[in-house]
Design an enzyme around this catalytic site. Structure first.
Site, PDB file in Angstrom:
ATOM      1  N   LYS A   8       5.220  48.939 -49.078  1.00 29.36           N
ATOM      2  CA  LYS A   8       6.520  49.517 -49.426  1.00 29.36           C
ATOM      3  C   LYS A   8       7.090  48.763 -50.623  1.00 29.36           C
ATOM      4  CE  LYS A   8       9.180  45.930 -47.888  1.00 29.36           C
ATOM      5  NZ  LYS A   8       9.985  45.064 -48.784  1.00 29.36           N
ATOM      6  N   PRO A  91      -1.008  42.489 -51.229  1.00 23.65           N
ATOM      7  CA  PRO A  91      -0.781  41.046 -51.328  1.00 23.65           C
ATOM      8  C   PRO A  91       0.093  40.540 -50.183  1.00 23.65           C
ATOM      9  CG  PRO A  91      -0.521  42.094 -53.471  1.00 23.65           C
ATOM     10  CD  PRO A  91      -0.648  43.195 -52.462  1.00 23.65           C
ATOM     11  N   VAL A  92      -0.251  39.353 -49.681  1.00 22.05           N
ATOM     12  CA  VAL A  92       0.432  38.758 -48.532  1.00 22.05           C
ATOM     13  C   VAL A  92       1.652  37.967 -49.004  1.00 22.05           C
ATOM     14  CG1 VAL A  92       0.153  37.128 -46.609  1.00 22.05           C
ATOM     15  CG2 VAL A  92      -1.725  38.665 -47.250  1.00 22.05           C
ATOM     16  N   ALA A  94       4.511  38.839 -50.240  1.00 19.66           N
ATOM     17  CA  ALA A  94       4.776  39.248 -51.617  1.00 19.66           C
ATOM     18  C   ALA A  94       5.928  40.232 -51.751  1.00 19.66           C
ATOM     19  CB  ALA A  94       3.512  39.860 -52.218  1.00 19.66           C
ATOM     20  N   LEU A  96       6.080  43.200 -50.089  1.00 17.27           N
ATOM     21  CA  LEU A  96       5.563  44.564 -49.967  1.00 17.27           C
ATOM     22  C   LEU A  96       5.416  45.031 -48.525  1.00 17.27           C
ATOM     23  CD1 LEU A  96       2.846  44.437 -52.769  1.00 17.27           C
ATOM     24  CD2 LEU A  96       5.162  45.369 -52.923  1.00 17.27           C
ATOM     25  N   GLY A  98       3.378  44.153 -46.028  1.00 19.71           N
ATOM     26  CA  GLY A  98       2.035  44.420 -45.518  1.00 19.71           C
ATOM     27  C   GLY A  98       1.877  44.118 -44.040  1.00 19.71           C
ATOM     28  N   GLY A  99       2.396  42.974 -43.587  1.00 20.97           N
ATOM     29  CA  GLY A  99       2.282  42.625 -42.172  1.00 20.97           C
ATOM     30  C   GLY A  99       3.030  43.592 -41.278  1.00 20.97           C
ATOM     31  N   SER A 100       4.224  43.992 -41.704  1.00 22.27           N
ATOM     32  CA  SER A 100       5.002  44.957 -40.926  1.00 22.27           C
ATOM     33  C   SER A 100       4.306  46.311 -40.880  1.00 22.27           C
ATOM     34  CB  SER A 100       6.398  45.112 -41.540  1.00 22.27           C
ATOM     35  OG  SER A 100       7.138  43.910 -41.444  1.00 22.27           O
ATOM     36  N   SER A 101       3.722  46.712 -42.003  1.00 21.13           N
ATOM     37  CA  SER A 101       2.994  47.977 -42.043  1.00 21.13           C
ATOM     38  C   SER A 101       1.793  47.941 -41.111  1.00 21.13           C
ATOM     39  CB  SER A 101       2.545  48.266 -43.474  1.00 21.13           C
ATOM     40  OG  SER A 101       1.806  49.469 -43.532  1.00 21.13           O
ATOM     41  N   ASP A 133      11.265  45.296 -40.613  1.00 19.35           N
ATOM     42  CA  ASP A 133      10.714  46.369 -41.451  1.00 19.35           C
ATOM     43  C   ASP A 133       9.792  47.320 -40.695  1.00 19.35           C
ATOM     44  OD1 ASP A 133      11.988  45.609 -43.766  1.00 19.35           O
ATOM     45  OD2 ASP A 133      10.301  44.460 -44.560  1.00 19.35           O
TER      46      ASP A 133
END
Length: 279
Positions: A8, A91-92, A94, A96, A98-101, A133
């Site tokens: 995101k 990217p971790v 960062a 964006l 990623g972990g929540s997604s 998120d």
């Protein structure tokens, strides 16, 4: 079961007063983009196991994807015997999400895999127990998020925009970002900018482009500001850091315009670029 887990970006982020639970009140405009991790979930074996490829992320039950699987299994009565595979492209640490997604994608995948029939509201409730998120990624629409990020309103945004994401070699801790924001600003604001539920043109979006967390990020990493300027020189209509950073993105009228800018842009050493479109 195989599936994609998208990143995101934040097109607007205001940090308001700190809550009694330690979170901050925020209001943010969120949009998913097609930069995605590849994931698989396979039932069976013993316990919840995580297999990772790509950039290092928290292992085992420290990982949000595993914790999401655990809470789903506990609340539905399904045995906690699963294998989760993640091929990281996002990217971790960062900005964006990623972990929540990944966590949201696991909840949705397990709901489909085991045919438990939970609606999105139930899945979002599970996700909210793990991270602010996560409900947004289950919501699956551009959104205005308030509270700590879990109160969502659908927002219409223009289609077909291109985004050029610049990824530096350093990372920014979310907790450091909010703590430093409070220290630098006082962190006492109770209300934010009035935001709408419809932005029909790119020009409309540009009027609200803002990220309060650029304040702490730029205090330590002024190169983020220089890369925003570089994006604008290459034709971006707007440029902003996403979330707590450090990824910075330029907005273009189309993917083709973003690709054209990428060809011209000279990146600093160890910086990377990703081109994506909105979902």
């Amino acid at each position: 079961m195989r599936f994609l887990s998208p990143a995101k970006i934040n097109l607007h982020l205001e940090v308001l007063e700190k809550r009694p639970d330690g979170y901050h009140e925020v209001q943010t405009l969120l949009k998913r983009v097609d930069l995605s991790d590849e994931m698989e979930v396979h039932p069976g074996g013993q316990g919840i196991r995580l297999i990772l490829e790509g950039e290092e992320v928290p292992p085992g039950m420290e990982n949000l994807a595993c914790r999401a699987a655990s809470i789903f299994c506990r609340e539905t009565g399904i045995p906690e015997d699963l294998e989760i595979r993640i091929r990281k492209r996002i990217p971790v640490a960062a900005g964006l999400g990623g972990g929540s997604s990944n966590a949201a994608s696991v909840l949705a995948a397990l709901n489909d895999l085991f045919r438990t029939g939970l609606n999105s509201h139930a899945l979002m409730g599970m996700g909210a127990k793990l991270g602010a998120d996560i409900p947004f990624f289950i919501f699956q629409r551009p959104a205005l998020a308030k509270g700590k990020g879990e109160r969502l309103t659908a927002v219409s945004m223009p289609e077909g925009l291109g985004f050029l994401l610049l990824v530096p070699p350093f990372r920014i801790s979310t907790s450091w970002s909010y703590e430093t924001f409070d220290r630098l600003t006082g962190g006492k604001r109770k209300t934010g900018t009035p935001l709408r539920d419809s932005y029909s043109t790119l020009a409309d979006l540009l009027e609200v482009l803002k990220n309060d967390l650029e304040i702490p990020a730029l205090s330590r990493y002024p190169e983020i500001g220089r890369m925003k300027e570089a994006l604008l020189r290459q034709g971006a209509r707007g440029a902003l850091m996403s979330g707590s950073g450090p990824v910075t993105f330029g907005i273009f009228p189309s993917r083709e315009k973003a690709e054209e800018a990428r060809r011209k842009l000279v990146l600093p050493r160890d910086w990377k670029a990703e081109i994506c479109c909105g979902l």
